[in-house]
Scaffold this motif. Structure first.
Motif, PDB file in Angstrom:
ATOM      1  N   LEU A  58       1.023  -1.213   0.063  1.00 37.71           N
ATOM      2  CA  LEU A  58       0.062   0.123  -0.147  1.00 37.71           C
ATOM      3  C   LEU A  58       1.147   1.332   0.365  1.00 37.71           C
ATOM      4  O   LEU A  58       1.894   1.641   0.867  1.00 37.71           O
ATOM      5  CB  LEU A  58      -1.039  -0.131   1.200  1.00 37.71           C
TER       6      LEU A  58
ATOM      7  N   SER B 190       1.962   5.024   0.800  1.00 36.84           N
ATOM      8  CA  SER B 190       1.677   5.970   1.990  1.00 36.84           C
ATOM      9  C   SER B 190       0.386   7.191   1.815  1.00 36.84           C
ATOM     10  O   SER B 190      -0.050   6.572   0.969  1.00 36.84           O
ATOM     11  CB  SER B 190       3.131   7.088   2.272  1.00 36.84           C
ATOM     12  N   ASP B 191      -0.163   7.274   2.630  1.00 37.51           N
ATOM     13  CA  ASP B 191      -1.206   8.813   2.680  1.00 37.51           C
ATOM     14  C   ASP B 191      -0.699   9.466   1.529  1.00 37.51           C
ATOM     15  O   ASP B 191      -1.708   9.955   1.073  1.00 37.51           O
ATOM     16  CB  ASP B 191      -0.592   8.980   4.256  1.00 37.51           C
ATOM     17  N   ALA B 192       0.408  10.259   1.384  1.00 35.30           N
ATOM     18  CA  ALA B 192       0.716  11.055   0.418  1.00 35.30           C
ATOM     19  C   ALA B 192       0.808  10.386  -0.664  1.00 35.30           C
ATOM     20  O   ALA B 192      -0.018  11.150  -1.014  1.00 35.30           O
ATOM     21  CB  ALA B 192       1.779  11.926   0.874  1.00 35.30           C
ATOM     22  N   GLN B 193       1.402   9.419  -0.450  1.00 33.83           N
ATOM     23  CA  GLN B 193       1.137   8.790  -2.380  1.00 33.83           C
ATOM     24  C   GLN B 193      -0.013   8.559  -2.353  1.00 33.83           C
ATOM     25  O   GLN B 193      -0.976   9.129  -3.329  1.00 33.83           O
ATOM     26  CB  GLN B 193       2.425   7.834  -2.245  1.00 33.83           C
ATOM     27  N   ALA B 194      -0.924   7.402  -1.897  1.00 37.80           N
ATOM     28  CA  ALA B 194      -2.324   7.804  -2.356  1.00 37.80           C
ATOM     29  C   ALA B 194      -3.080   8.772  -2.471  1.00 37.80           C
ATOM     30  O   ALA B 194      -3.827   9.228  -3.106  1.00 37.80           O
ATOM     31  CB  ALA B 194      -2.956   7.557  -0.920  1.00 37.80           C
ATOM     32  N   LYS B 195      -2.480   9.754  -2.149  1.00 37.80           N
ATOM     33  CA  LYS B 195      -3.339  11.250  -2.308  1.00 37.80           C
ATOM     34  C   LYS B 195      -2.742  11.672  -3.972  1.00 37.80           C
ATOM     35  O   LYS B 195      -3.874  12.670  -4.643  1.00 37.80           O
ATOM     36  CB  LYS B 195      -3.507  12.288  -1.610  1.00 37.80           C
TER      37      LYS B 195
END
Length: 111
Positions: free
Chosen positions: A80, A82-87
């Motif tokens: 998965l 990271s949160d930053a990459q997911a955005k």
């Protein structure tokens, strides 16, 4: 369309190793059939999601086939983001095929 039952060797499952942060594929023949998760696709908020039910392992890759059973795409499993990459990920679609898929006539049309 082919049956959704896994083939006799099953999918290439994923297992984590202490030396890596990403899951390492293990040979599918080392996984018991009952340990292979069943996959389905759902749409959540308009986006496709692969849902796993049961089992401990998922395939390392999925072949996408059209109605005629011809391979048209491939999905690969990975960690998965990271949160930053997911955005930064944006929903997108790809063209399945530019060649029309032959349609089998219905029984009424054949008569």
């Amino acid at each position: 369309m082919p049956d959704a039952t896994p083939n006799s060797k099953g999918p290439a499952p994923i297992q984590g190793t202490p030396q890596t942060t990403e899951p390492a594929p293990i040979p599918a023949d080392q996984v018991k059939p009952e340990d292979i998760g069943t996959l389905s696709i759902e749409y959540r908020d308009g986006q496709p999601v692969i849902v796993v039910s049961g089992g401990k392992y998922i395939p390392a890759g999925l072949t996408v086939v059209d109605a005629g059973g011809h391979a048209v795409g491939l999905f690969s499993a990975g960690p998965l983001p990271s949160d930053a990459q997911a955005k930064l990920l944006r929903p997108a679609m790809v063209v399945v095929s530019k060649i029309p898929v032959p349609v089998t006539p219905s029984i009424d049309e054949q008569a």
